[in-house]
Design an enzyme around this catalytic site. Sequence first.
Site, short mmCIF file in Angstrom:
data_model
loop_
_atom_site.label_atom_id
_atom_site.label_comp_id
_atom_site.label_asym_id
_atom_site.label_seq_id
_atom_site.Cartn_x
_atom_site.Cartn_y
_atom_site.Cartn_z
CE LYS A 1 -4.72 -1.62 -0.01
NZ LYS A 1 -4.83 -1.93 -1.49
CG HIS B 1 -8.35 0.63 -3.37
ND1 HIS B 1 -9.27 0.18 -1.92
CD2 HIS B 1 -7.51 -0.70 -3.24
CE1 HIS B 1 -9.02 -0.83 -1.49
NE2 HIS B 1 -7.51 -1.27 -1.98
CB SER C 1 -12.31 -5.12 3.47
OG SER C 1 -12.74 -6.89 4.27
NE ARG D 1 -5.14 -8.47 3.65
CZ ARG D 1 -6.26 -8.38 2.95
NH1 ARG D 1 -6.62 -8.24 1.45
NH2 ARG D 1 -7.01 -7.04 3.89
#
Length: 543
Positions: free
Chosen positions: A202, A222, A240, A325
């Site tokens: 990021k 994004h 998200s 993740r």
Amino acid sequence: MEILSKAPKNTDLDKYGLKDVTTFWNLSPETLQKLTVEQGMGKETANGTLAVNTGKFTGRSPKDRFLVEDDYTKDKVWWGRTNKSITPDNFNKLYNEVTNYLSGKSIYIHDGYVCADPKYRMNVRTITEYPWSNFFVHNMFLRLAENEIADFEEEWLVLCAPGYEAQDPTAFGIRQGNFSILDFTRKIALVGGSAYTGEMKKGVFSALNLILPIEKNVLPMHCSANVGEDGETAIFFGLSGTGKTTLSADPKRKLIGDDEHGWTAENTIFNFEGGCYAKAIDLTEEKEPDIFRAIRPGAILENIVFKEGTKEVDYENSSITQNTRVSYPIDHIDNITIPSYAKNPKNIFFLTCDAFGVLPPISKLTPAQAAYHFISGYTAKVAGTEAGIVEPVPSFSACFGEPFMPLHPTVYAEMLSKKMTEANVNVWLVNTGWSGGPYGVGSRIKLRYTRAMISAAMEGELNDIDYEQHPIFGLHMPKYIHGVPSEMLDPMNTWLQKGAYVSKSIQLAHSFHLNFDKFINQASNEILHGGPLIDAHQILDHI
């Protein structure tokens, strides 16, 4: 173990302030994985995938993100809560602290680039303290061809030292021992005190979000993106939990990328990255087949837990974090565009998980509404997602990525409006959340209905049908979509009590207006008129 290190011709590290370091250049993922396991920094799962623990930080630390304020940035950046400033002197002192810390150690260097469109390519050199951090950027940045390594020269440097913590943060103008800082003049992204790999990813994204609009007339986004057999590109914005990754994975369309893209003046949509960084919590092959099958050697799992006594991953276990993740190179997905760009954007989808059950499952936006909802970046948090949340809470993130946007959100919104008008793009607001009532009363909109609505939009089936206008948000709701129950297209029809629906809608509309107050001075009147109605009499006239 023999280590085959591939260094460019110019390997002088003195210019970085690094002394007496042992260097490992451009190691293969297999070698980086072996080093990680040998050094006790990671384990292999049953199928040979590397699993690591990022330690104290299992997510980004937005309060510890800074931009150097100097002649280049001072009049460009939207300074405030999101973009906090640090002086050049304090940055230089921290940089010297980090390079002194790394001197005398083994370091891992990766040369790659970002921006798949060759016209906008930016070379990035990443120097990391840990081998698995280097493995991560190998996955996430675009990879060099073998013949490009020898003459590589970076435009930006990423320096990542998780083991360093500032002992006296106030002496450097920072909040605590960890930090993520961008210096646009020296072209350095400096990460210290955090091993969470997303800080590197990021950081570079944030840099591009200033460089591309200011210097290249490219809109950074994004979003995920895919392209159909007819060559028409679709773009998916969403925070998200809204379904951005799921809905862009379509067997009939090729994936361009899952998270970060640019939109050029030539109407090309290009991926910034060479990989994907997906959430792994509650992952199953049935729910997310592409992601599940991408988890194989060459991928990295972060902060997962093994089933007791085995090397099998327990994807339901969130004892370390909800933010488990997986990072993998994009070619772990079968149906992708090579290279990662395409032309002819025709549909944009703003995805929101509205837990209040207010917004229509799909609606068509005017240019003013598109700009307003883009700046707003709305979704809702539901009970259990964060400590203390027991009922739905509105959540707004400007441009669907406020933590990474150095410029004022209206800059990006005006670029989007201009590009969508010039390219004759349709913009749709898609609610992947609740229908028939709020969270706890209604039910989540079925994925098959959402897919049917998006497919209908992309295939032109919604171009010549009747619409009706939402009485409070002014959104244009289609009256019929094949494969979707017509009664659910107007959310008011799904509530048992229309008065309760109107009350909840007004409540959400007020949340939008309160959030938008901070943008009023910069937003045009046209954009302001893209929001929900304010006047109660106007609302009643439309019901």
